[in-house]
Design an enzyme around this catalytic site. Structure first.
Site, mmCIF file in Angstrom:
data_model
loop_
_atom_site.group_PDB
_atom_site.id
_atom_site.type_symbol
_atom_site.label_atom_id
_atom_site.label_comp_id
_atom_site.label_asym_id
_atom_site.label_seq_id
_atom_site.Cartn_x
_atom_site.Cartn_y
_atom_site.Cartn_z
ATOM 1 N N HIS A 64 10.776 6.252 7.086
ATOM 2 C CA HIS A 64 10.331 5.617 7.763
ATOM 3 C C HIS A 64 10.282 3.841 7.225
ATOM 4 O O HIS A 64 10.047 3.739 5.994
ATOM 5 C CB HIS A 64 8.462 5.697 8.074
ATOM 6 C CG HIS A 64 7.584 5.800 6.518
ATOM 7 N ND1 HIS A 64 6.988 4.875 6.753
ATOM 8 C CD2 HIS A 64 7.646 7.248 6.447
ATOM 9 C CE1 HIS A 64 6.374 5.494 5.425
ATOM 10 N NE2 HIS A 64 6.453 6.615 5.382
ATOM 11 N N GLU A 92 5.059 5.726 11.078
ATOM 12 C CA GLU A 92 5.091 7.247 10.529
ATOM 13 C C GLU A 92 3.365 6.812 10.012
ATOM 14 O O GLU A 92 2.913 7.903 10.190
ATOM 15 C CB GLU A 92 6.353 7.227 9.713
ATOM 16 C CG GLU A 92 5.426 9.210 9.001
ATOM 17 C CD GLU A 92 4.709 9.402 8.079
ATOM 18 O OE1 GLU A 92 3.697 10.397 7.737
ATOM 19 O OE2 GLU A 92 3.783 8.188 7.129
ATOM 20 N N GLU A 93 2.840 6.157 9.137
ATOM 21 C CA GLU A 93 1.762 5.709 8.501
ATOM 22 C C GLU A 93 0.595 6.139 10.015
ATOM 23 O O GLU A 93 -0.297 6.539 9.387
ATOM 24 C CB GLU A 93 1.584 4.715 8.132
ATOM 25 C CG GLU A 93 1.897 4.108 6.932
ATOM 26 C CD GLU A 93 2.354 5.787 5.484
ATOM 27 O OE1 GLU A 93 1.455 6.678 5.823
ATOM 28 O OE2 GLU A 93 3.029 5.020 4.658
ATOM 29 N N HIS A 132 0.198 3.920 -0.839
ATOM 30 C CA HIS A 132 -0.895 4.175 0.077
ATOM 31 C C HIS A 132 -1.342 2.592 -0.974
ATOM 32 O O HIS A 132 -2.682 2.224 -0.355
ATOM 33 C CB HIS A 132 -2.122 5.297 0.557
ATOM 34 C CG HIS A 132 -1.002 5.398 1.433
ATOM 35 N ND1 HIS A 132 -1.534 6.724 2.789
ATOM 36 C CD2 HIS A 132 0.322 5.422 1.217
ATOM 37 C CE1 HIS A 132 -1.065 7.158 2.645
ATOM 38 N NE2 HIS A 132 0.845 6.800 3.159
ATOM 39 N N ASP A 148 6.614 4.538 -0.595
ATOM 40 C CA ASP A 148 6.572 5.729 0.463
ATOM 41 C C ASP A 148 6.826 4.104 1.872
ATOM 42 O O ASP A 148 5.794 3.377 1.907
ATOM 43 C CB ASP A 148 4.901 5.944 0.211
ATOM 44 C CG ASP A 148 4.601 6.411 1.354
ATOM 45 O OD1 ASP A 148 5.419 6.718 2.724
ATOM 46 O OD2 ASP A 148 3.656 6.256 2.114
ATOM 47 N N ASP A 152 10.574 11.574 2.257
ATOM 48 C CA ASP A 152 9.222 10.498 2.731
ATOM 49 C C ASP A 152 8.236 11.535 1.779
ATOM 50 O O ASP A 152 7.386 11.403 1.579
ATOM 51 C CB ASP A 152 8.817 10.485 3.746
ATOM 52 C CG ASP A 152 6.859 9.878 4.383
ATOM 53 O OD1 ASP A 152 6.911 9.277 2.765
ATOM 54 O OD2 ASP A 152 6.916 10.490 4.937
HETATM 55 ZN ZN ZN Z 1 2.060 7.405 3.421
HETATM 56 ZN ZN ZN Z 2 5.822 7.957 4.163
#
Ligand code: ZN
Ligand code: ZN
Length: 447
Positions: free
Chosen positions: A260, A305-306, A404, A272, A332
């Site tokens: 993503h 995606e998030e 994150h 990520d 992912d």
């Molecule tokens: Zn994530």
């Molecule tokens: Zn992710």
């Protein structure tokens, strides 16, 4: 010579898979992709101008790598956008706290809100409270996440971040704070998805969560002031960016893989999911080492995606071709080495699968006896529609240290580990794209 479908070509396929694997181990493409994305675009939260720059970056990158039919497929999705944020202890010992608002959080009134803390050491302890028990309170859950190789420690307490504000609001809370889903003791909190619960909701860094536990243990009321000023775009435009290597014999048979493109905002989305974008894009390129593949390899860089939306948008836009998807998968889970692979139930005795497993042999990868059931949030829609899925599990032991957070940056990626993951994906794409292995359950494929 190119590997053929039948047993006569099995040895060729095994040799080619091994050659692709070896090439991938010293190939810089994956590293260059993630370096470029995190440097030239940086953070890529959906609903911001950075996401549009990420789209343009992806279109240019796929084209420059020789992908065909490169395009951005737009869709609309709800986007939460961070504003000013601060938190401080007002009493009994005034001090600043490090927080990061969760998506779905409501803003505080202008000037902030102040309330007394109701602290729970476990999520269940908060859920055990009756309606009204948290009237006027700022609910705080300080349960810590467990470090695990397969990432299951995250899934085990995901609900306290995703649904905690909803549950706190039901019991009367005016705001909700949760200890970051993190395996690292730093003051960089981890962002993440949460329900739109109608109250302010934020993650606390682990040391700050522990500080609140100590303050609460003093026995005097603890009060906090929160200032949060997020905005919401109910219909933000996002894009799934697609590129293909068209098959020379069966172009309609599709292998759909990717990562993503969007990320959370505090870091640069390196692990990520810049890593997943890089691994799958480079793997698709490496799988064409010998020749144009027989089937089409389609790389999809999903755009939301998030905060959700890109997987369902892709599945809806491509519903008519689901029967042609011979394999789907998403990378992912960071940038570390692959340690386990789960394949679809069908097709396991095919020479192509044996060639893939032989290519994996030097990596000591565990092949799951159970079939893959999920391959990442962005392929859930395809899987639910019947597409076979692969799960390529990378070591997640360190993934939740940084994901994150402001520390999800390029320096956390080990180029050797990234190359190993790319080699696994590349060998898989090589054998599936150059054989007639059919993972589709009998009867599910289109004629
Ligand atoms: Zn994530
Ligand atoms: Zn992710």
């Amino acid at each position: 010579m190119l590997g053929a479908a039948g047993p006569a070509g099995a040895q060729d396929l095994a040799a080619e898979a091994a050659a692709v694997r070896d090439k991938a181990l010293s190939d810089p493409t994956a590293w260059r992709i993630v370096e470029s994305l995190t440097t030239e675009v940086g953070a890529r939260p959906v609903g911001t101008a950075a996401m549009a720059r990420a789209r343009d970056w992806a279109l240019a990158k796929l084209a420059s790598l020789g992908f065909e039919n490169v395009r951005a497929e737009p869709f609309t999705t709800k986007a939460w956008i961070r504003g000013e944020e601060s938190a401080e202890v007002v009493a009994p010992a005034p001090q600043k706290l490090r927080i990061l608002g969760l998506s779905g959080s409501a803003p505080t009134p202008k000037g902030g809100l102040t309330g007394e803390v109701a602290l729970f050491p476990t999520y269940q302890a908060m859920l055990d409270q009756p309606a009204g028990a948290l009237d006027g309170k700022i609910a705080v859950v300080t349960q810590a996440m467990t470090r695990t190789q397969d990432g299951s420690g995250y899934g085990a307490i995901l609900a306290q971040r995703a649904h905690g504000a909803t549950e706190a609001a039901k019991r009367g809370a005016i705001a909700y704070l949760v200890r970051s889903l993190s395996t690292m003791q730093t003051r960089a909190p981890h962002a993440g998805y949460a329900d739109y619960a109608g109250i302010p909701a934020a993650a606390l860094s682990p040391p700050d969560a522990e500080q609140l536990e100590r303050l609460a243990a003093l026995g005097k009321p603890v009060s906090l002031k929160l200032v949060m000023a997020s905005t919401v775009d109910p219909a933000a435009t996002a894009w799934n960016v697609v590129g293909e290597i068209r098959g020379r014999e069966r172009p309609d048979e599709l292998i759909v893989v990717g990562g993503h493109l969007d990320s959370w905002d505090p870091g640069t989305g390196a692990t990520d999911d810049g890593a997943g974008v890089a691994i799958t894009t480079a793997a698709a390129r490496l799988a064409t080492l010998h020749a144009r593949p027989r089937r089409t390899i389609r790389v999809v860089l999903w755009g939301s995606e998030e905060q959700g939306g890109s997987g369902s948008a892709y599945a809806a836009a491509h519903a008519a071709e689901v029967g042609n998807v011979v394999l789907a998968g998403e990378a992912d889970i960071g940038a570390e080495r692959v340690w386990r692979v789960a394949l679809p139930a069908a097709g396991r005795d095919h020479p192509a699968v044996k060639a893939f497993l032989a290519a994996l042999a030097p990596f000591s990868v565990v092949v799951s006896p159970d079939p893959a059931v999920r391959g990442g949030a962005d392929v859930d829609g395809l899987v639910q529609a019947g597409a076979p899925v692969v799960q390529v599990a990378q070591d997640a032991s360190r993934y939740f240290d940084f994901h994150h957070s402001a520390d999800d940056t390029l320096d956390k990626i080990d180029p050797k580990a990234l190359a190993q993951a790319t080699a696994v994906w590349a060998s898989l794409l090589e054998v599936v794209a150059n054989s007639d292995v059919d993972f589709r359950p009998r009867g599910a494929s289109s004629p």
